[in-house]
Design an enzyme around this catalytic site. Structure first.
Site, PDB file in Angstrom:
ATOM      1  N   ASP A   1       0.833  -1.203   0.000  1.00 56.48           N
ATOM      2  CA  ASP A   1       0.000   0.000   0.000  1.00 56.48           C
ATOM      3  C   ASP A   1       0.869   1.254   0.000  1.00 56.48           C
ATOM      4  O   ASP A   1       1.966   1.259   0.561  1.00 56.48           O
ATOM      5  CB  ASP A   1      -0.903   0.033   1.236  1.00 56.48           C
ATOM      6  CG  ASP A   1      -2.072  -0.933   1.134  1.00 56.48           C
ATOM      7  OD1 ASP A   1      -2.428  -1.301   0.010  1.00 56.48           O
ATOM      8  OD2 ASP A   1      -2.612  -1.312   2.187  1.00 56.48           O
TER       9      ASP A   1
ATOM     10  N   ARG B   1      -2.030  -0.961  -8.301  1.00 56.22           N
ATOM     11  CA  ARG B   1      -3.357  -0.485  -7.915  1.00 56.22           C
ATOM     12  C   ARG B   1      -3.337   1.041  -8.035  1.00 56.22           C
ATOM     13  O   ARG B   1      -2.491   1.695  -7.439  1.00 56.22           O
ATOM     14  CB  ARG B   1      -3.678  -0.893  -6.481  1.00 56.22           C
ATOM     15  CG  ARG B   1      -5.037  -0.363  -5.986  1.00 56.22           C
ATOM     16  CD  ARG B   1      -5.188  -0.516  -4.482  1.00 56.22           C
ATOM     17  NE  ARG B   1      -5.068  -1.891  -4.070  1.00 56.22           N
ATOM     18  CZ  ARG B   1      -4.613  -2.283  -2.878  1.00 56.22           C
ATOM     19  NH1 ARG B   1      -4.201  -1.396  -1.997  1.00 56.22           N
ATOM     20  NH2 ARG B   1      -4.535  -3.568  -2.573  1.00 56.22           N
TER      21      ARG B   1
END
Length: 305
Positions: free
Chosen positions: A132, A182
């Site tokens: 992330d 992402r």
């Protein structure tokens, strides 16, 4: 008013005293809508149900404010436990994690040791791991570590944020690594010196980086609840004959579940980001900051108790 509310909840998300209280008193006051539970067993139950509906998953053991080696190692152990559960239960799930929870703010040696432990276990069980992205101050360091790990492992990807000015050049810089990325709008409070302050500019940059990454031929996870971005992506892949196995949509657990299932019915890969663990407070506050409708839901839950 909406911006004031957003800033208020982002401020609360960083409060260490409230974080400690939340750990002590458990998942109450509506947080269970967005968090799958405090244990891996609870999370596995949720993932199985999502998988039955045709939804893929990425699971995240929540943790913030990790400032010592013992806790960073425990966070890594919990990620490995989640990987083993995915393998054992044959779940359609990946793993997401934050580098700060693995020791990013403590030492490079610690974070690399924990990441290699996790990626070795993930490789053994056939699990993909996404690193992330956090706030701007940690962006470059995160990408540097990702590049190093990508040279050693195929099963690792990361996240880029559309609200940062630098993201277009980051996509160009990373393209030779053939990265699985992402792409998100971004959820942290950043200075206008580094991030687009206006939503319309963020949205335009989001579209630009989706197109860039897809046309580079790399796997693209479009993480959004925004119908305009979803429709843009659908039209883009149709126009350029991009196959459905080169991209997916991603949304958060507990937000727009009907839309998630609709995308599955339309034939798209739809992955749900499923967080779990006792350290859920900061994540929960950021979800409240994102959408006033989430606050209304939680207030209704409290009034019903």
């Amino acid at each position: 008013m909406e911006q004031l509310m957003r800033d208020f909840f982002l401020f609360l998300s960083k409060n260490k005293t409230l974080t400690s209280l939340a750990k002590k008193y458990g998942l109450r006051f509506g947080a269970s809508r967005f968090v799958a539970g405090e244990t891996i067993d609870k999370a596995v139950e949720v993932i199985k149900e999502l998988n039955r509906k045709g939804l893929a998953v990425t699971i995240d053991y929540l943790g913030e404010f990790v400032d010592n080696e013992r806790e960073a190692n425990e966070m890594a152990d919990n990620s490995i436990e989640a990987i083993r559960a995915i393998g054992r239960e044959k779940l359609n799930s990946q793993l997401s994690l934050k580098m700060t929870s693995m020791g990013l703010d403590i030492s490079d040696e610690l974070v690399m040791r924990n990441m290699r432990r996790i990626l070795d276990a993930a490789k053994e069980h056939g699990v993909f791991v996404t690193i992330d992205m956090e706030d701007y101050s940690r962006c470059q360091k995160t990408l540097d570590i990702f590049k190093q790990l990508k040279k050693e492992y195929d099963n690792v990807g990361t996240v880029l944020q559309a609200y940062l000015y630098r993201t277009e050049s980051d996509i160009e810089d990373l393209k030779d690594y053939r990265p699985n990325l992402r792409l998100v709008k971004g959820a942290y409070k950043e200075s206008p010196e580094v991030a687009f302050p206006d939503k319309k500019d963020v949205d335009e940059n989001f579209k630009k980086i989706i197109k860039m990454h897809l046309l580079n031929g790399n796997y693209t996870a479009v993480a959004t609840h925004d119908d305009a971005i979803i429709e843009y992506t659908k039209q883009l892949v149709k126009e350029y004959n991009i196959p459905n196995d080169q991209f997916e949509f991603q949304m958060l657990y507990g937000i727009r579940p009907e839309r998630q299932e609709q995308l599955v019915k339309e034939g798209y890969t739809m992955r749900v980001y499923v967080p779990y663990g006792t350290d859920w407070y900061g994540y929960f506050m950021r979800r409240l900051a994102e959408r006033p409708a989430n606050v209304a839901f939680v207030l209704k839950g409290i009034l019903r108790k």
